[in-house]
Motif scaffolding. Structure first.
Motif, short mmCIF file in Angstrom:
data_model
loop_
_atom_site.label_atom_id
_atom_site.label_comp_id
_atom_site.label_asym_id
_atom_site.label_seq_id
_atom_site.Cartn_x
_atom_site.Cartn_y
_atom_site.Cartn_z
N UNK A 1 0.82 -1.21 0.00
CA UNK A 1 0.00 0.00 0.00
C UNK A 1 0.86 1.26 0.00
N UNK A 2 1.93 1.26 0.79
CA UNK A 2 2.79 2.44 0.88
C UNK A 2 3.47 2.71 -0.46
N UNK A 3 3.93 1.67 -1.12
CA UNK A 3 4.60 1.84 -2.41
C UNK A 3 3.63 2.39 -3.45
N UNK A 4 2.41 1.88 -3.47
CA UNK A 4 1.41 2.38 -4.41
C UNK A 4 1.09 3.84 -4.13
N UNK B 1 -11.33 3.37 14.14
CA UNK B 1 -10.34 2.91 13.18
C UNK B 1 -9.95 4.09 12.30
N UNK B 2 -8.71 4.51 12.41
CA UNK B 2 -8.22 5.66 11.65
C UNK B 2 -7.35 5.18 10.49
N UNK B 3 -7.40 5.91 9.40
CA UNK B 3 -6.57 5.60 8.23
C UNK B 3 -5.60 6.74 7.98
N UNK B 4 -4.34 6.40 7.88
CA UNK B 4 -3.31 7.40 7.67
C UNK B 4 -2.71 7.34 6.29
N UNK B 5 -1.50 7.85 6.18
CA UNK B 5 -0.82 7.89 4.90
C UNK B 5 -0.62 6.49 4.33
N UNK B 6 -0.82 6.37 3.04
CA UNK B 6 -0.58 5.09 2.38
C UNK B 6 -1.61 4.03 2.68
N UNK B 7 -2.73 4.42 3.29
CA UNK B 7 -3.78 3.46 3.60
C UNK B 7 -3.55 2.66 4.87
N UNK B 8 -2.51 3.01 5.64
CA UNK B 8 -2.26 2.32 6.91
C UNK B 8 -3.39 2.62 7.88
N UNK B 9 -3.89 1.57 8.52
CA UNK B 9 -4.99 1.74 9.47
C UNK B 9 -4.54 1.37 10.87
N UNK B 10 -5.11 2.06 11.85
CA UNK B 10 -4.80 1.77 13.25
C UNK B 10 -6.00 2.12 14.11
N UNK B 11 -6.03 1.54 15.30
CA UNK B 11 -7.08 1.84 16.26
C UNK B 11 -6.66 3.02 17.11
N UNK B 12 -7.53 3.98 17.29
CA UNK B 12 -7.25 5.13 18.14
C UNK B 12 -8.12 5.07 19.40
N UNK B 13 -7.64 5.69 20.46
CA UNK B 13 -8.32 5.73 21.75
C UNK B 13 -8.65 7.18 22.09
N UNK B 14 -9.89 7.46 22.39
CA UNK B 14 -10.29 8.82 22.76
C UNK B 14 -10.83 8.78 24.18
N UNK B 15 -9.97 9.12 25.13
CA UNK B 15 -10.31 9.02 26.54
C UNK B 15 -9.88 10.28 27.27
N UNK B 16 -10.77 10.83 28.08
CA UNK B 16 -10.44 12.02 28.86
C UNK B 16 -9.27 11.73 29.82
#
Length: 244
Positions: free
Chosen positions: A51-54, A131-146
């Motif tokens: 994905x990153x190469x593309x 589920x967040x998507x960043x550069x090159x289509x990389x996906x990761x789980x994010x945490x939103x906590x006070x």
């Protein structure tokens, strides 16, 4: 180049392949994977490379003269039990300014799957998952906590008492403290063996992007907040190895 790591049942070796293209680092892979879990991780990171190469080639096509894409990959924890990747991309695909992105993925070495943070951290720290998507289509789980955001702020750029430092950090402290409609920011998380804790970070607007420092929450704090012993003990074991 190969570096040793410690999985739950013995040493693991990570091997960094050659750059995909100049400046675009390939994801490190587990050398001689011993089981299906390790093979699953290798297959996953190879997909990220594809994905990153593309994405890099598409970026270059958008601006053939100045287009560029660079990527570095760090592995701040290589076992036991968990394997952390931190992927930093810097790209210019035309437009007013270049962009940068940091993404983190943590794998469970016993299953080969990304970790389920809800099984390792209390609800007060995981908050709202996305589920967040960043550069090159990389996906990761994010945490939103006070609570997680408060711990981040408590460790952000420790004050030294130097007036010049206070003035220089003022804008950054305001940037990382700001919330949107009272909601905490969506934070990426990874395990850091060298410092010995859970690293957290979140994206900021381009104009203050340099303020987006990671903060490592130590295991003692994680334990007090209710993190699972499986997590804190693995971090502490990795930290002990890193300090040798």
């Amino acid at each position: 180049m190969a570096t040793p790591a410690w999985a739950a049942d013995g040493p693991v070796v990570l091997k960094a392949p050659a750059d995909l293209i100049p400046g675009l680092a390939a994801m490190p892979q587990i050398a001689a994977p011993a089981d299906d879990a390790e093979r699953r991780i290798n297959a996953a990171v190879k997909r990220l490379d594809t994905k990153a190469l593309a994405a890099a080639r598409d970026c270059k096509a958008q601006d053939r003269k100045n287009g560029s894409w660079e990527r570095t990959v760090e592995t701040p924890m290589r076992g036991p039990r968990f394997l952390s990747f931190v992927i930093s991309d810097s790209m210019y695909c035309g437009g007013a300014h270049p962009n940068s992105s940091t993404m983190s993925i943590v794998y469970d070495l016993t299953t080969g799957a990304p970790v389920d943070w809800t099984t390792l951290l209390p609800a007060s720290l995981t908050g709202t998952l996305a589920l967040a998507e960043g550069a090159g289509g990389t996906k990761m789980v994010t945490l939103a906590s006070k609570t997680l955001h408060e711990l981040y702020l408590a460790g952000y750029r420790p004050r030294t008492g130097d007036p010049k430092s206070v003035d220089a950090d003022k804008e950054c402290r305001e940037a990382v403290t700001e919330t949107y409609d009272g909601q905490p920011p969506a934070m990426m998380a990874w395990l850091d063996a060298k410092v010995g804790g859970l690293a957290v970070q979140f994206d900021l607007a381009h104009v203050v992007q340099a303020c987006a420092d990671p903060v490592v929450i130590p295991t003692a704090t994680l334990r007090r907040k209710g993190a699972q012993p499986l997590l804190t003990e693995a971090i502490e074991a990795a930290h002990a190895q890193a300090m040798k």
